[in-house]
Design an enzyme around this catalytic site. Structure first.
Site, short mmCIF file in Angstrom:
data_model
loop_
_atom_site.label_atom_id
_atom_site.label_comp_id
_atom_site.label_asym_id
_atom_site.label_seq_id
_atom_site.Cartn_x
_atom_site.Cartn_y
_atom_site.Cartn_z
N SER A 18 0.48 -1.46 0.04
CA SER A 18 0.02 -0.08 0.21
C SER A 18 0.87 0.84 0.38
O SER A 18 1.65 1.85 0.73
CB SER A 18 -0.92 0.04 1.02
OG SER A 18 -1.36 1.45 0.96
N LYS A 69 -13.96 -3.99 1.40
CA LYS A 69 -14.69 -2.87 1.56
C LYS A 69 -16.06 -3.66 0.95
O LYS A 69 -16.40 -2.48 2.19
CB LYS A 69 -14.03 -2.29 -0.25
CG LYS A 69 -13.05 -1.71 -0.52
CD LYS A 69 -12.97 -0.88 -1.69
CE LYS A 69 -11.40 -0.91 -1.70
NZ LYS A 69 -11.76 0.37 -3.42
N GLY A 134 -15.12 -3.58 -8.51
CA GLY A 134 -15.55 -2.22 -7.68
C GLY A 134 -15.25 -0.94 -8.01
O GLY A 134 -16.35 0.16 -7.95
N TYR A 223 -1.88 2.04 -12.18
CA TYR A 223 -0.71 2.08 -11.65
C TYR A 223 0.43 1.99 -12.06
O TYR A 223 1.13 2.79 -12.09
CB TYR A 223 -1.25 3.65 -10.85
CG TYR A 223 -1.02 3.23 -9.90
CD1 TYR A 223 -0.18 2.56 -9.04
CD2 TYR A 223 -2.47 3.07 -8.97
CE1 TYR A 223 -0.66 1.96 -7.98
CE2 TYR A 223 -2.93 2.41 -8.06
CZ TYR A 223 -1.64 1.75 -6.93
OH TYR A 223 -1.84 1.78 -6.35
P1 ATR Z 1 -12.49 -4.22 -8.45
O1 ATR Z 1 -12.97 -4.34 -7.62
O2 ATR Z 1 -10.79 -3.60 -8.29
O3 ATR Z 1 -12.73 -2.88 -9.97
P2 ATR Z 1 -11.98 -6.83 -9.82
O4 ATR Z 1 -13.51 -6.80 -9.18
O5 ATR Z 1 -11.01 -8.16 -9.88
O6 ATR Z 1 -10.70 -5.93 -9.43
O7 ATR Z 1 -12.51 -6.75 -12.22
C1 ATR Z 1 -11.97 -6.60 -12.47
C2 ATR Z 1 -11.87 -6.63 -13.86
O8 ATR Z 1 -11.56 -6.56 -14.80
C3 ATR Z 1 -13.01 -7.45 -14.54
O9 ATR Z 1 -14.21 -6.40 -14.87
C4 ATR Z 1 -12.81 -8.54 -14.97
O10 ATR Z 1 -13.48 -8.94 -15.67
P3 ATR Z 1 -14.91 -10.12 -15.25
O11 ATR Z 1 -15.97 -9.77 -14.53
O12 ATR Z 1 -15.16 -10.47 -16.88
O13 ATR Z 1 -14.18 -11.20 -14.64
C5 ATR Z 1 -11.65 -7.66 -15.55
N1 ATR Z 1 -11.08 -8.62 -16.42
C6 ATR Z 1 -10.16 -9.34 -15.65
N2 ATR Z 1 -9.54 -10.82 -16.54
C7 ATR Z 1 -9.51 -9.90 -17.65
C8 ATR Z 1 -9.61 -10.14 -19.04
N3 ATR Z 1 -8.35 -11.66 -18.93
N4 ATR Z 1 -10.49 -9.79 -20.32
C9 ATR Z 1 -11.23 -9.24 -19.69
N5 ATR Z 1 -11.10 -8.43 -19.13
C10 ATR Z 1 -11.23 -8.50 -17.45
#
Ligand code: ATR
Length: 279
Positions: A18, A69, A134, A223
């Protein structure tokens, strides 16, 4: 330690990476607030115990990060309306009487970062959000609260994009199929990546930006690295870009205001300290 010594923290699991202590300790020093912001590793079963300890030890509040969260919400006395709408809390204030209130500053952080970096972003055009986790929910709510006329959202798992649209869309949001996401590029004023794609260790996001209008802003909340493949592509095309570090800093600024009532900014000294770790 006297009563004027302020204590704040961030809880998560894991928490070692963090950057929040660097950010908050910088501002506390700047504002002459005697105190400390620390990282506390809290496992999924230890949330309630951590809250009790913070209350007993007179903490002003704390930040909440992955994966707590949502899980923290039932343990708090009050939830602010925006956090309730987001279904997630990233900031908790502990009042003098021990009352805990949950807030969510992620959406404010995302929008402030956009406003500060590109004040003249095309406000009359729709925003295209990639992803539906999220961060996407915070982005949608933050942008719609800012009077963005319309939000398009696209996600590999369509049902998650539909859920966000139903929950926070206010009739100004639509879902674009992931396979057709390139078709939405031309209409978008801002394109925001909230997926993990492009992050260190993840594949790049496949996105063809050639049909984007000249004034389009491309914003990546990833980032690490600061300049993701998506942002590099955008730069090559002469489009304006916004990196993700500012979102972290501005959500922190909103938390700082909640705890201490003080306005703080992403000043040059803080920028130097943070960006040094990313070059
Ligand atoms: P956060 O809450 O931090 O936004 P998360 O809930 O893990 O993180 O969301 C990750 C995002 O990346 C999701 O939109 C996920 O898509 P899915 O809802 O279909 O899982 C997306 N994501 C992760 N790997 C992916 C991939 N290989 N191709 C397309 N989208 C991906």
């Amino acid at each position: 330690m006297t009563g004027s010594f302020k204590k704040v923290a961030v809880i998560g699991w894991p928490i070692s990476h963090s950057l929040s202590p660097t950010i908050h300790n910088h501002w506390m020093k700047q504002k002459g607030i005697e105190g400390v912001y620390e990282k506390v590793a809290v496992g999924p079963d230890a949330i309630e115990t951590a809250i009790s300890r913070f209350k007993k030890e007179g903490y002003s509040g704390f930040n909440v990060t992955v994966p707590h969260k949502e899980a923290i919400m039932p343990f708090l006395d009050k939830i602010a309306p925006l956090a309730r709408q987001m279904g997630a809390v990233n900031t908790v204030k502990i009042g003098g009487d021990g009352t805990t209130t949950g807030f969510n500053t992620d959406g404010i952080g995302l929008v402030t970062n956009l406003k500060k970096n590109v004040p003249d972003w095309p406000k009359d055009k729709p925003v295209l959000i990639l992803g539906a986790g999220g961060a996407a929910r915070a982005a949608a709510l933050g942008l719609l609260t800012e009077d963005v006329p319309f939000v398009m959202i696209t996600n590999r798992t369509r049902a998650k994009a539909e859920a966000i649209t139903n929950d926070v869309g206010r009739g100004r949001m639509t879902v674009v199929d992931w396979d057709h996401r390139m078709d939405a590029v031309a209409a978008a004023g801002v394109i925001v990546n909230t997926t993990v794609l492009g992050m260190k260790g993840q594949p790049a996001l496949e996105m063809d930006l050639t049909s984007a209008a000249k004034d389009t802003v491309v914003y990546d909340i990833v980032y690490q690295p600061l300049m993701t493949p998506l942002l590099k592509d955008a730069e090559k095309l002469g489009l304006r870009t916004v990196t993700g570090l500012g979102m972290l800093v501005y959500q922190a600024a909103a938390s700082f205001k909640i705890w201490f009532g003080e306005d703080v900014d992403y000043d040059d000294a803080l920028r130097q300290v943070l960006e040094a770790g990313f070059q």
